[in-house]
Design a protein around this motif. Structure first.
Motif, PDB file in Angstrom:
ATOM      1  N   ALA A 158      67.187  15.395  55.294  1.00 50.75           N
ATOM      2  CA  ALA A 158      68.621  15.671  55.401  1.00 50.75           C
ATOM      3  C   ALA A 158      68.966  16.844  54.489  1.00 50.75           C
ATOM      4  O   ALA A 158      68.836  16.752  53.263  1.00 50.75           O
ATOM      5  N   PHE A 159      69.382  17.952  55.088  1.00 48.78           N
ATOM      6  CA  PHE A 159      69.792  19.142  54.351  1.00 48.78           C
ATOM      7  C   PHE A 159      71.315  19.079  54.191  1.00 48.78           C
ATOM      8  O   PHE A 159      72.055  19.228  55.167  1.00 48.78           O
ATOM      9  N   HIS A 160      71.760  18.842  52.977  1.00 51.42           N
ATOM     10  CA  HIS A 160      73.198  18.741  52.708  1.00 51.42           C
ATOM     11  C   HIS A 160      73.732  20.140  52.425  1.00 51.42           C
ATOM     12  O   HIS A 160      73.366  20.761  51.414  1.00 51.42           O
ATOM     13  N   THR A 161      74.569  20.637  53.321  1.00 48.37           N
ATOM     14  CA  THR A 161      75.144  21.972  53.169  1.00 48.37           C
ATOM     15  C   THR A 161      76.641  21.851  52.946  1.00 48.37           C
ATOM     16  O   THR A 161      77.225  20.765  53.042  1.00 48.37           O
ATOM     17  N   PHE A 162      77.287  22.972  52.688  1.00 50.66           N
ATOM     18  CA  PHE A 162      78.731  22.963  52.480  1.00 50.66           C
ATOM     19  C   PHE A 162      79.483  22.698  53.785  1.00 50.66           C
ATOM     20  O   PHE A 162      80.670  22.396  53.770  1.00 50.66           O
ATOM     21  N   ASP A 163      78.780  22.785  54.913  1.00 50.62           N
ATOM     22  CA  ASP A 163      79.405  22.528  56.209  1.00 50.62           C
ATOM     23  C   ASP A 163      79.010  21.181  56.801  1.00 50.62           C
ATOM     24  O   ASP A 163      79.406  20.860  57.918  1.00 50.62           O
ATOM     25  N   GLY A 164      78.222  20.408  56.065  1.00 49.05           N
ATOM     26  CA  GLY A 164      77.801  19.119  56.590  1.00 49.05           C
ATOM     27  C   GLY A 164      76.306  18.907  56.430  1.00 49.05           C
ATOM     28  O   GLY A 164      75.621  19.675  55.742  1.00 49.05           O
ATOM     29  N   ILE A 165      75.803  17.853  57.084  1.00 51.94           N
ATOM     30  CA  ILE A 165      74.394  17.490  56.970  1.00 51.94           C
ATOM     31  C   ILE A 165      73.626  17.942  58.204  1.00 51.94           C
ATOM     32  O   ILE A 165      74.063  17.728  59.333  1.00 51.94           O
ATOM     33  N   VAL A 166      72.490  18.573  57.973  1.00 49.74           N
ATOM     34  CA  VAL A 166      71.598  18.985  59.055  1.00 49.74           C
ATOM     35  C   VAL A 166      70.303  18.202  58.903  1.00 49.74           C
ATOM     36  O   VAL A 166      69.637  18.304  57.872  1.00 49.74           O
ATOM     37  N   GLU A 167      69.965  17.411  59.908  1.00 52.74           N
ATOM     38  CA  GLU A 167      68.732  16.625  59.857  1.00 52.74           C
ATOM     39  C   GLU A 167      67.601  17.378  60.539  1.00 52.74           C
ATOM     40  O   GLU A 167      67.811  18.061  61.540  1.00 52.74           O
ATOM     41  N   ALA A 168      66.400  17.248  59.991  1.00 53.96           N
ATOM     42  CA  ALA A 168      65.244  17.942  60.547  1.00 53.96           C
ATOM     43  C   ALA A 168      64.016  17.062  60.390  1.00 53.96           C
ATOM     44  O   ALA A 168      63.998  16.106  59.598  1.00 53.96           O
ATOM     45  N   THR A 169      62.987  17.390  61.154  1.00 54.92           N
ATOM     46  CA  THR A 169      61.730  16.666  61.041  1.00 54.92           C
ATOM     47  C   THR A 169      60.874  17.300  59.945  1.00 54.92           C
ATOM     48  O   THR A 169      61.138  18.413  59.497  1.00 54.92           O
ATOM     49  N   GLY A 170      59.837  16.603  59.532  1.00 51.99           N
ATOM     50  CA  GLY A 170      58.942  17.141  58.518  1.00 51.99           C
ATOM     51  C   GLY A 170      58.915  16.265  57.281  1.00 51.99           C
ATOM     52  O   GLY A 170      59.546  15.207  57.219  1.00 51.99           O
ATOM     53  N   SER A 171      58.172  16.714  56.285  1.00 48.60           N
ATOM     54  CA  SER A 171      58.040  15.957  55.039  1.00 48.60           C
ATOM     55  C   SER A 171      58.657  16.738  53.892  1.00 48.60           C
ATOM     56  O   SER A 171      58.738  17.972  53.922  1.00 48.60           O
ATOM     57  N   LEU A 172      59.084  16.004  52.867  1.00 51.18           N
ATOM     58  CA  LEU A 172      59.668  16.652  51.697  1.00 51.18           C
ATOM     59  C   LEU A 172      58.632  17.513  50.990  1.00 51.18           C
ATOM     60  O   LEU A 172      58.947  18.575  50.454  1.00 51.18           O
ATOM     61  N   LYS A 173      57.390  17.076  51.023  1.00 49.72           N
ATOM     62  CA  LYS A 173      56.321  17.836  50.379  1.00 49.72           C
ATOM     63  C   LYS A 173      56.140  19.188  51.064  1.00 49.72           C
ATOM     64  O   LYS A 173      56.042  20.226  50.405  1.00 49.72           O
ATOM     65  N   LYS A 174      56.124  19.184  52.402  1.00 48.39           N
ATOM     66  CA  LYS A 174      55.888  20.429  53.133  1.00 48.39           C
ATOM     67  C   LYS A 174      57.058  21.396  52.995  1.00 48.39           C
ATOM     68  O   LYS A 174      56.863  22.590  52.756  1.00 48.39           O
ATOM     69  N   ILE A 175      58.289  20.881  53.156  1.00 50.49           N
ATOM     70  CA  ILE A 175      59.438  21.777  53.046  1.00 50.49           C
ATOM     71  C   ILE A 175      59.580  22.255  51.609  1.00 50.49           C
ATOM     72  O   ILE A 175      60.046  23.362  51.336  1.00 50.49           O
ATOM     73  N   GLY A 176      59.120  21.410  50.674  1.00 55.92           N
ATOM     74  CA  GLY A 176      59.176  21.804  49.272  1.00 55.92           C
ATOM     75  C   GLY A 176      58.324  23.011  48.965  1.00 55.92           C
ATOM     76  O   GLY A 176      58.650  23.816  48.092  1.00 55.92           O
ATOM     77  N   GLU A 177      57.221  23.147  49.697  1.00 52.39           N
ATOM     78  CA  GLU A 177      56.349  24.298  49.487  1.00 52.39           C
ATOM     79  C   GLU A 177      57.092  25.606  49.777  1.00 52.39           C
ATOM     80  O   GLU A 177      56.818  26.640  49.167  1.00 52.39           O
TER      81      GLU A 177
END
Length: 235
Positions: A158-177
Motif C-alpha cells: 500500500a503506497f500512501h500518497t497525498f491523493d490516497g492509497i495505491v495498492e500494488a503487487t510485489g514484496s516490501l523487500k523488492k520495492i525497498g531495493e
C-alpha cells in the motif's frame, strides 16, 4: 531514447506525424521509438507501455482523445500529451488532463517542431524521480515525493500518497531495493517511510506524513543514519 505514441484514426495524419518525429530526430540527434494506434481504446488497453510523449487525436470513434487522455492520467501523470485536431476549439479543455499543447491538422513541420521542442524541454526539466508499480491489471507510475510511506496491507503493498492509497503487487523487500536509493528508509518489518516527510523521531517512534510508526531496535541506528545522510546530501 524517447517513447512516442501516435493515436489517430486517420492513417495520413499518423504518417505525417511519424515523418515529423523522425525528421526532428535526425535534425536534433535524438532517438525516438514510435508506437501507432488507430483508436483510443486500443491505446488505453496497451497497459504494458509507458510513453514520454503522446499525440492524441481529439475526434475518434468509440473513444475520443479526451476520454483516452483521462484514462491515461489515471495511471501516468508524467506523459506529455499533445492533442491533434482539425479545430483548435476542441482542445481548449486540455487543462483537465494537463495537456502540454495541441497541433492543428494538417500537420505542418514548422509548427510541429515548436511543439516537440516544448515537449522535450518539459521532460528535461523534470527532476522528480518516479517508481513504477505493477498492479493486477495495469502499471502505475508514481512520483516518489508524493509517497508518504509504504506498508504491507492485505498481502499487498500500500503506497500512501497525498491523493490516497495505491495498492500494488510485489514484496516490501523488492520495492525497498528501489526506494532505499530514492530517499526511503525501513523503520520496521512492515513499513518504509519517505525521509522527505519525516518530521520527528521520539524514542522508537517516527512520524512521517502525519502518521506515527514504531521503529524496531534493530533498525533505529540505520534510520537515523539514513535521515542524516539524506538531509546532509541536500544541504
Amino acid at each position: 531514447m524517447y517513447k512516442i505514441a501516435i493515436v489517430d484514426d486517420d492513417a495520413e495524419c499518423i504518417r505525417k506525424l511519424k515523418e515529423s518525429v523522425l525528421y526532428y530526430g535526425e535534425k536534433n540527434a535524438t532517438d525516438f521509438e514510435i508506437f501507432e494506434y488507430r483508436e483510443g481504446r486500443t491505446f488505453c488497453l496497451d497497459a504494458k507501455q509507458s510513453f514520454d510523449v503522446v499525440f492524441l487525436d481529439v475526434e475518434m470513434p468509440v473513444m475520443d482523445g479526451m476520454e483516452a487522455a483521462k484514462r491515461l492520467r489515471r495511471t501516468d501523470s508524467r506523459a506529455v500529451i499533445i492533442f491533434v485536431t482539425e479545430f483548435a476549439k476542441y482542445a481548449v479543455n486540455g487543462y483537465e488532463v494537463d495537456a502540454t499543447d495541441f497541433i492543428v491538422k494538417p500537420v505542418v513541420y514548422e509548427s510541429f517542431k515548436i511543439k516537440m521542442s516544448r515537449a522535450l524541454k518539459r521532460i528535461a526539466a523534470r527532476t522528480e524521480e518516479t517508481v513504477v508499480l505493477q498492479r493486477k491489471s495495469d502499471t502505475v507510475m508514481l512520483a516518489v515525493s508524493s509517497v508518504k510511506f509504504v506498508e504491507i496491507m492485505n498481502h499487498s503493498l500500500a503506497f500512501h500518497t497525498f491523493d490516497g492509497i495505491v495498492e500494488a503487487t510485489g514484496s516490501l523487500k523488492k520495492i525497498g531495493e528501489q526506494l532505499l536509493k530514492g530517499g526511503f528508509s525501513r523503520c520496521n518489518n512492515y513499513t518504509l517511510v519517505n525521509l522527505r516527510h519525516v518530521t520527528a523521531i521520539d524514542g522508537y517512534t517516527v512520524t512521517a506524513g502525519g502518521e506515527k510508526f514504531s521503529v524496531s531496535r534493530a533498525r533505529k541506528k540505520q534510520l537515523l543514519k539514513d535521515i542524516a545522510d539524506f538531509h546532509g546530501g541536500k544541504a
